[in-house]
Write an enzyme that holds these catalytic residues in place. Structure first.
Site, mmCIF file in Angstrom:
data_model
loop_
_atom_site.group_PDB
_atom_site.id
_atom_site.type_symbol
_atom_site.label_atom_id
_atom_site.label_comp_id
_atom_site.label_asym_id
_atom_site.label_seq_id
_atom_site.Cartn_x
_atom_site.Cartn_y
_atom_site.Cartn_z
ATOM 1 N N ASP A 175 -2.302 -18.221 2.495
ATOM 2 C CA ASP A 175 -3.490 -18.915 1.970
ATOM 3 C C ASP A 175 -3.962 -19.976 2.965
ATOM 4 O OD1 ASP A 175 -1.018 -19.946 1.346
ATOM 5 O OD2 ASP A 175 -1.548 -20.708 -0.630
ATOM 6 N N ASP A 199 -10.077 -8.678 8.744
ATOM 7 C CA ASP A 199 -11.514 -8.623 8.447
ATOM 8 C C ASP A 199 -12.133 -10.010 8.532
ATOM 9 O OD1 ASP A 199 -11.604 -5.933 8.155
ATOM 10 O OD2 ASP A 199 -12.451 -5.945 6.131
ATOM 11 N N TYR A 252 0.815 -1.216 0.000
ATOM 12 C CA TYR A 252 0.000 0.000 0.000
ATOM 13 C C TYR A 252 0.850 1.268 0.000
ATOM 14 C CZ TYR A 252 -3.765 -3.221 1.375
ATOM 15 O OH TYR A 252 -4.664 -4.262 1.428
ATOM 16 N N LYS A 284 4.086 -15.233 2.557
ATOM 17 C CA LYS A 284 3.966 -16.005 1.317
ATOM 18 C C LYS A 284 5.397 -16.287 0.854
ATOM 19 C CE LYS A 284 1.371 -17.719 -1.964
ATOM 20 N NZ LYS A 284 0.530 -18.899 -1.741
ATOM 21 N N ASP A 300 -4.670 -6.790 6.392
ATOM 22 C CA ASP A 300 -5.908 -6.107 6.038
ATOM 23 C C ASP A 300 -7.004 -7.150 5.812
ATOM 24 O OD1 ASP A 300 -7.726 -4.267 5.167
ATOM 25 O OD2 ASP A 300 -6.721 -3.764 3.291
#
Ligand code: NAD
Length: 360
Positions: free
Chosen positions: A227, A255, A146, A195, A251
């Site tokens: 994942d 959630d 980001y 990852k 992020d």
């Protein structure tokens, strides 16, 4: 002890939920002989109305000089409020970005706690939930995809977009340290999520996290691919204590984690930097649809204050007491409208605050 707390009620339900949280903190102060001194600051829409900007330099300075900052929520009804006809840097949410940056907050912590009494709100199966779960997602806030360079240009006749994901070892080390510190106050387990089978930034993340782990031999460190983590949160959430991860993965995972707890009015959050000074706020927004109606659930803010006691002030026993008081009130069947279910007693914002304060 004396603690100076900057209080930012903000907009919408902010003032209502902050008032109840202050009630609870005052009770904690009384019981444990602490003095909490509050300075009220303007931020968000109320600040725009009073000063023309969502956060003044003076308000930010006062926040910096305090021991901790407790925030209600900011923002109005995006479709209707005049605040949203202003340029983006003058809108309510710009105040939030400015205070996070000004306080140099790089780690966000969101607990996912399923209270036994609210099991029916959880979308997971009974055998998965067991007697409830309690983990936190710790997300890096100021680096990664980001914040990397990005551009869109034509390459070989095709419109092509590029985003870059950059982390340096200092950025990784400082949040890893925070994660181990937080784990020490919990069940002493950190699961670092990356990852690393694909990304260089993840391989560095893994390496640096392992180096920091050497200073915390009492905390168990495991690694998990993102994942897999997304699956494990719904398959077996009870395995987690502290999930540590970079900005974009965090992020998404935070959630997902909040969804499995079932109710937005229960979700606390904290943002921390290098020092003890942190910003504590509920995960939800200003809920303009129910503002001023005595309907808001103050528990997310009260649990955020418990995090403040634990992480900024090292008052672990006091924090435990606040969390215990919330559980007791839920156990006795009191509910605000967002968590109401048949057979329980419906109460308003103020009554919920009174009940929790009285259990302290
Ligand atoms: P929201 O979280 O304010 O509300 C979503 C829904 O959840 C609404 O129906 C609301 O009534 C309900 N809800 C939220 N908190 C509740 C509580 N404590 N008790 C009971 N019900 C609750 O999200 P939104 O409607 O998308 O945003 C409203 C405003 O809040 C916007 O201006 C947005 O920008 C702002 N916002 C601020 C923050 C913040 O201050 N950190 C975070 C998110 C959104």
């Amino acid at each position: 002890m004396d603690y100076n707390i900057s209080i930012i009620p903000g907009d919408g339900i902010g003032p209502e939920i902050i008032a109840e949280t202050v009630k609870v903190l005052d009770k904690v102060g009384e019981k444990y002989k602490h003095s909490f001194n509050y300075t009220e600051l303007l931020m968000g829409g109320v600040s725009i109305d009073a000063t023309g900007v969502p956060l003044t330099d003076e308000a930010l300075q006062t926040a910096k000089n305090s021991d901790s900052v407790l925030l209600g929520a900011i923002g109005g009804n995006v479709g209707q409020s005049n605040w949203y006809s202003l340029p983006p840097n003058l809108r309510p949410e710009a105040g939030l970005l400015a205070i996070r940056k000004g306080l140099n907050l790089f780690a966000n912590i969101r607990p996912a706690i399923l209270f036994n009494e609210l099991k029916s709100a959880c979308p997971l199966r009974e055998d998965i939930i067991g007697d409830g779960f309690d983990f936190v997602v710790m997300r890096e806030l100021t680096g990664g995809l980001y914040f990397g360079d990005r551009w869109t240009k034509e390459v070989d006749g095709l419109r092509t977009a590029t985003d870059t994901l950059v982390y340096n070892e200092v950025e990784i080390a400082r949040i890893a340290k925070q994660a181990f510190e937080i784990a020490r106050k919990r069940r002493k387990k950190v699961c670092s999520v990356d990852k690393a089978n694909v990304l260089d930034s993840s391989r560095l993340w893994r390496q640096v996290t392992k180096e920091i782990a050497k200073d915390y031999p009492d905390v168990e460190l495991t690694d998990m691919l993102v994942d897999n983590c997304a699956m494990q949160i719904v398959k077996d959430p009870r395995q987690f204590d502290v999930i540590l991860t970079e900005n974009m993965f965090g992020d998404i995972l935070s959630d997902e984690a909040s969804m499995v707890t079932g109710s937005i009015g229960m979700l606390a959050s904290a943002s921390l930097g290098d020092s003890k000074l942190g910003l504590y706020e509920p995960s939800h927004g200003s809920a303009p649809d129910i503002a001023g109606q005595n309907k808001a659930n103050p528990i997310a803010t009260i649990l955020s204050a418990a995090m403040m006691l634990r992480y900024s002030f090292d008052l672990d026993e006091e924090a435990d007491r606040v969390e215990w008081a919330v559980r007791e009130v839920l156990k006795k069947g009191y509910r605000t409208v967002d968590i109401m279910s048949p057979g329980n007693t419906l109460v308003g914002t103020d009554k919920m605050g009174d009940l929790i304060a009285s259990e302290i």
